[in-house]
Design a protein around this motif. Sequence first.
Motif, PDB file in Angstrom:
ATOM      1  N   ARG A 168       0.822  -1.202   0.000  1.00  0.00           N
ATOM      2  CA  ARG A 168       0.000   0.000   0.000  1.00  0.00           C
ATOM      3  C   ARG A 168       0.863   1.261   0.000  1.00  0.00           C
ATOM      4  O   ARG A 168       1.968   1.268   0.541  1.00  0.00           O
ATOM      5  CB  ARG A 168      -0.928   0.015   1.224  1.00  0.00           C
ATOM      6  CG  ARG A 168      -1.920  -1.127   1.216  1.00  0.00           C
ATOM      7  CD  ARG A 168      -3.009  -0.961   2.259  1.00  0.00           C
ATOM      8  NE  ARG A 168      -3.886  -2.118   2.235  1.00  0.00           N
ATOM      9  CZ  ARG A 168      -4.883  -2.272   1.374  1.00  0.00           C
ATOM     10  NH1 ARG A 168      -5.119  -1.316   0.473  1.00  0.00           N
ATOM     11  NH2 ARG A 168      -5.643  -3.348   1.399  1.00  0.00           N
ATOM     12  N   ARG A 199     -10.703   4.728 -10.581  1.00  0.00           N
ATOM     13  CA  ARG A 199     -11.326   3.459 -10.171  1.00  0.00           C
ATOM     14  C   ARG A 199     -12.606   3.192 -10.956  1.00  0.00           C
ATOM     15  O   ARG A 199     -12.896   2.050 -11.335  1.00  0.00           O
ATOM     16  CB  ARG A 199     -11.590   3.475  -8.666  1.00  0.00           C
ATOM     17  CG  ARG A 199     -10.316   3.514  -7.843  1.00  0.00           C
ATOM     18  CD  ARG A 199     -10.591   3.655  -6.358  1.00  0.00           C
ATOM     19  NE  ARG A 199     -10.983   2.386  -5.751  1.00  0.00           N
ATOM     20  CZ  ARG A 199     -11.080   2.208  -4.431  1.00  0.00           C
ATOM     21  NH1 ARG A 199     -10.826   3.210  -3.599  1.00  0.00           N
ATOM     22  NH2 ARG A 199     -11.420   1.039  -3.948  1.00  0.00           N
ATOM     23  N   LYS A 203     -13.147  -0.034 -13.296  1.00  0.00           N
ATOM     24  CA  LYS A 203     -14.273  -0.934 -13.018  1.00  0.00           C
ATOM     25  C   LYS A 203     -15.140  -1.128 -14.250  1.00  0.00           C
ATOM     26  O   LYS A 203     -15.620  -2.236 -14.529  1.00  0.00           O
ATOM     27  CB  LYS A 203     -15.112  -0.388 -11.863  1.00  0.00           C
ATOM     28  CG  LYS A 203     -16.200  -1.349 -11.391  1.00  0.00           C
ATOM     29  CD  LYS A 203     -16.902  -0.831 -10.143  1.00  0.00           C
ATOM     30  CE  LYS A 203     -17.946  -1.834  -9.662  1.00  0.00           C
ATOM     31  NZ  LYS A 203     -18.620  -1.354  -8.417  1.00  0.00           N
ATOM     32  N   TYR A 208     -14.748  -5.023 -12.281  1.00  0.00           N
ATOM     33  CA  TYR A 208     -14.482  -5.000 -10.840  1.00  0.00           C
ATOM     34  C   TYR A 208     -13.458  -3.901 -10.563  1.00  0.00           C
ATOM     35  O   TYR A 208     -12.786  -3.406 -11.473  1.00  0.00           O
ATOM     36  CB  TYR A 208     -13.960  -6.347 -10.348  1.00  0.00           C
ATOM     37  CG  TYR A 208     -12.619  -6.741 -10.946  1.00  0.00           C
ATOM     38  CD1 TYR A 208     -11.420  -6.421 -10.295  1.00  0.00           C
ATOM     39  CD2 TYR A 208     -12.547  -7.433 -12.142  1.00  0.00           C
ATOM     40  CE1 TYR A 208     -10.187  -6.776 -10.842  1.00  0.00           C
ATOM     41  CE2 TYR A 208     -11.330  -7.796 -12.699  1.00  0.00           C
ATOM     42  CZ  TYR A 208     -10.154  -7.464 -12.050  1.00  0.00           C
ATOM     43  OH  TYR A 208      -8.950  -7.806 -12.586  1.00  0.00           O
ATOM     44  N   ASP A 209     -13.351  -3.510  -9.313  1.00  0.00           N
ATOM     45  CA  ASP A 209     -12.417  -2.455  -8.918  1.00  0.00           C
ATOM     46  C   ASP A 209     -11.115  -3.097  -8.440  1.00  0.00           C
ATOM     47  O   ASP A 209     -11.096  -3.761  -7.400  1.00  0.00           O
ATOM     48  CB  ASP A 209     -13.036  -1.614  -7.792  1.00  0.00           C
ATOM     49  CG  ASP A 209     -12.152  -0.448  -7.374  1.00  0.00           C
ATOM     50  OD1 ASP A 209     -11.065  -0.292  -7.961  1.00  0.00           O
ATOM     51  OD2 ASP A 209     -12.551   0.301  -6.465  1.00  0.00           O
ATOM     52  N   PRO A 210     -10.016  -2.912  -9.171  1.00  0.00           N
ATOM     53  CA  PRO A 210      -8.756  -3.555  -8.784  1.00  0.00           C
ATOM     54  C   PRO A 210      -7.990  -2.800  -7.694  1.00  0.00           C
ATOM     55  O   PRO A 210      -6.990  -3.307  -7.182  1.00  0.00           O
ATOM     56  CB  PRO A 210      -7.961  -3.539 -10.085  1.00  0.00           C
ATOM     57  CG  PRO A 210      -8.418  -2.291 -10.765  1.00  0.00           C
ATOM     58  CD  PRO A 210      -9.881  -2.145 -10.426  1.00  0.00           C
ATOM     59  N   VAL A 211      -8.435  -1.601  -7.371  1.00  0.00           N
ATOM     60  CA  VAL A 211      -7.739  -0.791  -6.372  1.00  0.00           C
ATOM     61  C   VAL A 211      -8.406  -0.966  -5.018  1.00  0.00           C
ATOM     62  O   VAL A 211      -9.601  -0.708  -4.863  1.00  0.00           O
ATOM     63  CB  VAL A 211      -7.749   0.702  -6.764  1.00  0.00           C
ATOM     64  CG1 VAL A 211      -7.003   1.525  -5.706  1.00  0.00           C
ATOM     65  CG2 VAL A 211      -7.121   0.909  -8.134  1.00  0.00           C
ATOM     66  N   SER A 212      -7.646  -1.417  -4.053  1.00  0.00           N
ATOM     67  CA  SER A 212      -8.186  -1.547  -2.700  1.00  0.00           C
ATOM     68  C   SER A 212      -7.677  -0.394  -1.841  1.00  0.00           C
ATOM     69  O   SER A 212      -6.606   0.162  -2.090  1.00  0.00           O
ATOM     70  CB  SER A 212      -7.757  -2.879  -2.067  1.00  0.00           C
ATOM     71  OG  SER A 212      -6.354  -2.906  -1.856  1.00  0.00           O
ATOM     72  N   SER A 213      -8.468  -0.026  -0.868  1.00  0.00           N
ATOM     73  CA  SER A 213      -8.072   1.065   0.023  1.00  0.00           C
ATOM     74  C   SER A 213      -8.395   0.688   1.455  1.00  0.00           C
ATOM     75  O   SER A 213      -9.401   0.026   1.730  1.00  0.00           O
ATOM     76  CB  SER A 213      -8.790   2.366  -0.357  1.00  0.00           C
ATOM     77  OG  SER A 213     -10.193   2.207  -0.298  1.00  0.00           O
ATOM     78  N   LYS A 214      -7.520   1.083   2.339  1.00  0.00           N
ATOM     79  CA  LYS A 214      -7.694   0.864   3.771  1.00  0.00           C
ATOM     80  C   LYS A 214      -7.432   2.174   4.490  1.00  0.00           C
ATOM     81  O   LYS A 214      -6.414   2.834   4.226  1.00  0.00           O
ATOM     82  CB  LYS A 214      -6.714  -0.200   4.275  1.00  0.00           C
ATOM     83  CG  LYS A 214      -6.991  -1.607   3.788  1.00  0.00           C
ATOM     84  CD  LYS A 214      -8.162  -2.225   4.484  1.00  0.00           C
ATOM     85  CE  LYS A 214      -8.337  -3.694   4.085  1.00  0.00           C
ATOM     86  NZ  LYS A 214      -9.497  -4.336   4.760  1.00  0.00           N
ATOM     87  N   TYR A 219      -3.617   3.062  -0.438  1.00  0.00           N
ATOM     88  CA  TYR A 219      -4.176   2.389  -1.600  1.00  0.00           C
ATOM     89  C   TYR A 219      -3.189   1.354  -2.134  1.00  0.00           C
ATOM     90  O   TYR A 219      -1.976   1.466  -1.942  1.00  0.00           O
ATOM     91  CB  TYR A 219      -4.452   3.415  -2.716  1.00  0.00           C
ATOM     92  CG  TYR A 219      -5.388   4.532  -2.314  1.00  0.00           C
ATOM     93  CD1 TYR A 219      -6.766   4.410  -2.485  1.00  0.00           C
ATOM     94  CD2 TYR A 219      -4.895   5.714  -1.760  1.00  0.00           C
ATOM     95  CE1 TYR A 219      -7.630   5.439  -2.125  1.00  0.00           C
ATOM     96  CE2 TYR A 219      -5.746   6.753  -1.400  1.00  0.00           C
ATOM     97  CZ  TYR A 219      -7.108   6.596  -1.581  1.00  0.00           C
ATOM     98  OH  TYR A 219      -7.959   7.622  -1.217  1.00  0.00           O
ATOM     99  N   ILE A 221      -2.719  -2.035  -5.346  1.00  0.00           N
ATOM    100  CA  ILE A 221      -3.156  -2.966  -6.390  1.00  0.00           C
ATOM    101  C   ILE A 221      -2.393  -4.264  -6.186  1.00  0.00           C
ATOM    102  O   ILE A 221      -1.188  -4.265  -5.963  1.00  0.00           O
ATOM    103  CB  ILE A 221      -2.871  -2.409  -7.796  1.00  0.00           C
ATOM    104  CG1 ILE A 221      -3.892  -1.312  -8.155  1.00  0.00           C
ATOM    105  CG2 ILE A 221      -2.921  -3.512  -8.855  1.00  0.00           C
ATOM    106  CD1 ILE A 221      -3.698  -0.721  -9.538  1.00  0.00           C
TER     107      ILE A 221
END
Length: 223
Positions: A168, A199, A203, A208-214, A219, A221
């Motif tokens: 990330r 995003r 998508k 689908y959304d390949p980018v995850s966020s926490k 962020y 991939i």
Amino acid sequence: MIVVVDNRELVTNGYKSLFGTEGVSSAGFGVDEFRDWVESASDNDLSAVEAFLLGDFPERGAFTRLVRSRSTAPMIALAEAKALTSTLDLFAAGIDDVVAKPVHVKEILARVGAIRRREVTIDRAKTTVDEICVFADGRDAEVAGQPMVLPRRERRILEYLVANKGRRVSKQQLFSAIYGIFDENVEENVIESHISKLRKKLKMRLGYDPVSSKRYLGYGIGV
């Protein structure tokens, strides 16, 4: 970010304005200020620099060795008038290109891209994460096997995320990579807007959304 070095504020401010019209972030330094910054800047800050544009000042030969000890970004020297001896000395010192003034910023950006393409080997020419492929030579990314034309800043965000695949990156790191570390006229939260637009486009193409966020982590991939 393009770093411009010259003791004349008229030169550094002029190029900052011109690069800004092309949507490219830049920072201007006087010679002594630049030396201090290169010696003390973090690796993360230096990684945000796409190229160094060095004005006409006597210490350029020594500066190239200093810069090269910290960064592999292209270095282009501006010459008030080309002279064979000084040009050869600059190349011998490690300068990647010498350009006689006046020169349009579009030509400078094209030369930076050409230098980067020469330096990229076949194995390093592209980086792939699942159905996303980005290129180190300035080409548009490919998503699901087809080119995806993106605005410059969205493309840079995608390239940065893919280059850091599997881990990330923070909003601050993305901001530095896109806008440079000295742009105080842009709010850091603008990154969220760019990422949101990116995003949505990914998508729509992938399903689908390949980018995850926490929250607090950033962020990623392929995380």
